[in-house]
Design a protein around this motif. Sequence first.
Motif, PDB file in Angstrom:
ATOM      1  N   THR A   4       0.843  -1.207   0.000  1.00 43.68           N
ATOM      2  CA  THR A   4       0.000   0.000   0.000  1.00 43.68           C
ATOM      3  C   THR A   4       0.873   1.250   0.000  1.00 43.68           C
ATOM      4  OG1 THR A   4      -1.735  -1.197   1.177  1.00 43.68           O
ATOM      5  CG2 THR A   4      -1.846   1.207   1.222  1.00 43.68           C
ATOM      6  N   ILE A   5       1.923   1.242   0.794  1.00 40.89           N
ATOM      7  CA  ILE A   5       2.841   2.384   0.820  1.00 40.89           C
ATOM      8  C   ILE A   5       3.551   2.520  -0.524  1.00 40.89           C
ATOM      9  CG2 ILE A   5       4.985   3.269   1.852  1.00 40.89           C
ATOM     10  CD1 ILE A   5       3.956   2.223   4.554  1.00 40.89           C
ATOM     11  N   ALA A   6       3.954   1.402  -1.111  1.00 39.24           N
ATOM     12  CA  ALA A   6       4.624   1.445  -2.414  1.00 39.24           C
ATOM     13  C   ALA A   6       3.702   2.022  -3.490  1.00 39.24           C
ATOM     14  CB  ALA A   6       5.100   0.050  -2.811  1.00 39.24           C
ATOM     15  N   ARG A   7       2.437   1.623  -3.474  1.00 39.21           N
ATOM     16  CA  ARG A   7       1.479   2.160  -4.454  1.00 39.21           C
ATOM     17  C   ARG A   7       1.288   3.657  -4.252  1.00 39.21           C
ATOM     18  NH1 ARG A   7      -1.095  -2.979  -3.699  1.00 39.21           N
ATOM     19  NH2 ARG A   7      -2.319  -2.174  -1.949  1.00 39.21           N
ATOM     20  N   TYR A   8       1.198   4.079  -3.001  1.00 32.81           N
ATOM     21  CA  TYR A   8       1.014   5.497  -2.730  1.00 32.81           C
ATOM     22  C   TYR A   8       2.222   6.293  -3.229  1.00 32.81           C
ATOM     23  CZ  TYR A   8      -1.043   9.544  -0.526  1.00 32.81           C
ATOM     24  OH  TYR A   8      -1.638  10.766  -0.331  1.00 32.81           O
ATOM     25  N   ARG A   9       3.409   5.784  -2.999  1.00 34.62           N
ATOM     26  CA  ARG A   9       4.624   6.466  -3.480  1.00 34.62           C
ATOM     27  C   ARG A   9       4.606   6.585  -5.007  1.00 34.62           C
ATOM     28  NH1 ARG A   9       9.927   4.248  -0.519  1.00 34.62           N
ATOM     29  NH2 ARG A   9      10.723   5.185  -2.423  1.00 34.62           N
ATOM     30  N   ARG A  10       4.206   5.511  -5.684  1.00 36.09           N
ATOM     31  CA  ARG A  10       4.158   5.569  -7.157  1.00 36.09           C
ATOM     32  C   ARG A  10       3.105   6.565  -7.640  1.00 36.09           C
ATOM     33  NH1 ARG A  10       4.467  -0.061  -6.526  1.00 36.09           N
ATOM     34  NH2 ARG A  10       2.349  -0.305  -7.312  1.00 36.09           N
ATOM     35  N   ALA A  11       1.998   6.673  -6.919  1.00 35.60           N
ATOM     36  CA  ALA A  11       0.981   7.670  -7.295  1.00 35.60           C
ATOM     37  C   ALA A  11       1.547   9.078  -7.147  1.00 35.60           C
ATOM     38  CB  ALA A  11      -0.273   7.487  -6.448  1.00 35.60           C
ATOM     39  N   LEU A  12       2.305   9.318  -6.081  1.00 31.24           N
ATOM     40  CA  LEU A  12       2.956  10.624  -5.921  1.00 31.24           C
ATOM     41  C   LEU A  12       3.974  10.867  -7.032  1.00 31.24           C
ATOM     42  CD1 LEU A  12       3.557  10.784  -2.054  1.00 31.24           C
ATOM     43  CD2 LEU A  12       1.706  11.827  -3.380  1.00 31.24           C
ATOM     44  N   THR A 115      -7.154   4.462   0.865  1.00 27.91           N
ATOM     45  CA  THR A 115      -8.297   5.244   0.391  1.00 27.91           C
ATOM     46  C   THR A 115      -7.863   6.606  -0.157  1.00 27.91           C
ATOM     47  OG1 THR A 115      -8.725   6.019   2.643  1.00 27.91           O
ATOM     48  CG2 THR A 115      -9.964   4.102   1.896  1.00 27.91           C
ATOM     49  N   ALA A 116      -6.830   7.188   0.416  1.00 22.03           N
ATOM     50  CA  ALA A 116      -6.388   8.518  -0.020  1.00 22.03           C
ATOM     51  C   ALA A 116      -5.646   8.499  -1.345  1.00 22.03           C
ATOM     52  CB  ALA A 116      -5.493   9.154   1.050  1.00 22.03           C
ATOM     53  N   VAL A 117      -5.225   7.348  -1.812  1.00 25.18           N
ATOM     54  CA  VAL A 117      -4.478   7.282  -3.075  1.00 25.18           C
ATOM     55  C   VAL A 117      -5.328   7.747  -4.257  1.00 25.18           C
ATOM     56  CG1 VAL A 117      -4.994   4.883  -3.721  1.00 25.18           C
ATOM     57  CG2 VAL A 117      -2.774   5.891  -4.347  1.00 25.18           C
ATOM     58  N   ILE A 118      -6.640   7.777  -4.083  1.00 19.39           N
ATOM     59  CA  ILE A 118      -7.495   8.276  -5.159  1.00 19.39           C
ATOM     60  C   ILE A 118      -7.133   9.717  -5.520  1.00 19.39           C
ATOM     61  CG2 ILE A 118      -9.382   9.046  -3.655  1.00 19.39           C
ATOM     62  CD1 ILE A 118     -11.310   8.078  -5.919  1.00 19.39           C
ATOM     63  N   GLU A 119      -6.742  10.500  -4.529  1.00 19.29           N
ATOM     64  CA  GLU A 119      -6.436  11.916  -4.781  1.00 19.29           C
ATOM     65  C   GLU A 119      -5.249  12.099  -5.731  1.00 19.29           C
ATOM     66  OE1 GLU A 119      -7.855  15.084  -3.574  1.00 19.29           O
ATOM     67  OE2 GLU A 119      -9.550  13.722  -3.536  1.00 19.29           O
ATOM     68  N   ASP A 139      -1.028   1.243 -12.904  1.00 19.84           N
ATOM     69  CA  ASP A 139      -2.114   0.272 -13.039  1.00 19.84           C
ATOM     70  C   ASP A 139      -2.427  -0.456 -11.734  1.00 19.84           C
ATOM     71  OD1 ASP A 139      -2.500   0.837 -15.746  1.00 19.84           O
ATOM     72  OD2 ASP A 139      -1.118  -0.729 -16.414  1.00 19.84           O
ATOM     73  N   GLU A 140      -1.392  -0.865 -11.003  1.00 19.26           N
ATOM     74  CA  GLU A 140      -1.618  -1.580  -9.745  1.00 19.26           C
ATOM     75  C   GLU A 140      -2.298  -0.674  -8.721  1.00 19.26           C
ATOM     76  OE1 GLU A 140       0.797  -3.728  -6.135  1.00 19.26           O
ATOM     77  OE2 GLU A 140       1.902  -3.254  -7.958  1.00 19.26           O
ATOM     78  N   ALA A 141      -1.890   0.586  -8.670  1.00 19.07           N
ATOM     79  CA  ALA A 141      -2.520   1.528  -7.743  1.00 19.07           C
ATOM     80  C   ALA A 141      -3.970   1.779  -8.133  1.00 19.07           C
ATOM     81  CB  ALA A 141      -1.741   2.840  -7.698  1.00 19.07           C
ATOM     82  N   VAL A 142      -4.244   1.877  -9.428  1.00 18.22           N
ATOM     83  CA  VAL A 142      -5.619   2.072  -9.898  1.00 18.22           C
ATOM     84  C   VAL A 142      -6.478   0.876  -9.497  1.00 18.22           C
ATOM     85  CG1 VAL A 142      -7.075   2.175 -11.969  1.00 18.22           C
ATOM     86  CG2 VAL A 142      -5.059   3.653 -11.777  1.00 18.22           C
ATOM     87  N   ASP A 143      -5.983  -0.349  -9.750  1.00 17.89           N
ATOM     88  CA  ASP A 143      -6.749  -1.553  -9.399  1.00 17.89           C
ATOM     89  C   ASP A 143      -7.035  -1.621  -7.905  1.00 17.89           C
ATOM     90  OD1 ASP A 143      -6.824  -2.416 -12.044  1.00 17.89           O
ATOM     91  OD2 ASP A 143      -5.104  -3.768 -11.829  1.00 17.89           O
ATOM     92  N   ALA A 144      -6.015  -1.386  -7.090  1.00 13.49           N
ATOM     93  CA  ALA A 144      -6.187  -1.442  -5.636  1.00 13.49           C
ATOM     94  C   ALA A 144      -7.130  -0.343  -5.159  1.00 13.49           C
ATOM     95  CB  ALA A 144      -4.830  -1.333  -4.948  1.00 13.49           C
TER      96      ALA A 144
END
Length: 188
Positions: A4-12, A115-119, A139-144
């Motif tokens: 989850t942290i890795a996905r959030y970092r990639r979104a940033l 939940t905040a990764v949507i932003e 893609d992984e962050a979008v799916d999650a």
Amino acid sequence: MNPTIARYRRALDGVGDVLRRIPADRLRSPSPCPGWTTLHVLGHVIDGQRQIAALLSGDGPRAPRPDPLELVTGDPEAEWQAVYTSMRELLEVTDPNGLVPSHHGEVSAQWVLATAVIEPLVHTWDLARAGGVEACLDDEAVDACLADVTPMAGRFAATGMYAPAVPLPGHASPRQRLLGLSGRRDDL
């Protein structure tokens, strides 16, 4: 690293990638967010990261700034980079299972980030649209994110922060479905 942290970092990372490619003359272009320019969206994302940092550090919920333009008065890329660096450092020491105070009571840091990764995902797309560049959403962050926020989608428009969900055909991609949940229509 926790997924989850890795996905959030990639979104940033996606926010910064798009911001670097936006031409300076497009920073005041209208965005998909009614009444907001590219800079408004960026200021909102910066403020959002400060709100997430307050949650993760245990300071509890913090109200959004009323005027996101106040956060981008100088060099927009440098202002984003400062918040990005601070968030990356905070994510390095965040215990995903640690409990933090939120608007929903005490929740795990992992729940906050999931939940905040949507932003950063949705607003990366907004920045790209306003800036006239392509957005590559993780893609992984979008799916999650879809899995985590779809059950709450009905509440999005009720907050006033999102437009009502956009109906999509069955063949819509995960990216299109996520954007549709937040009232945006990606090219089908």
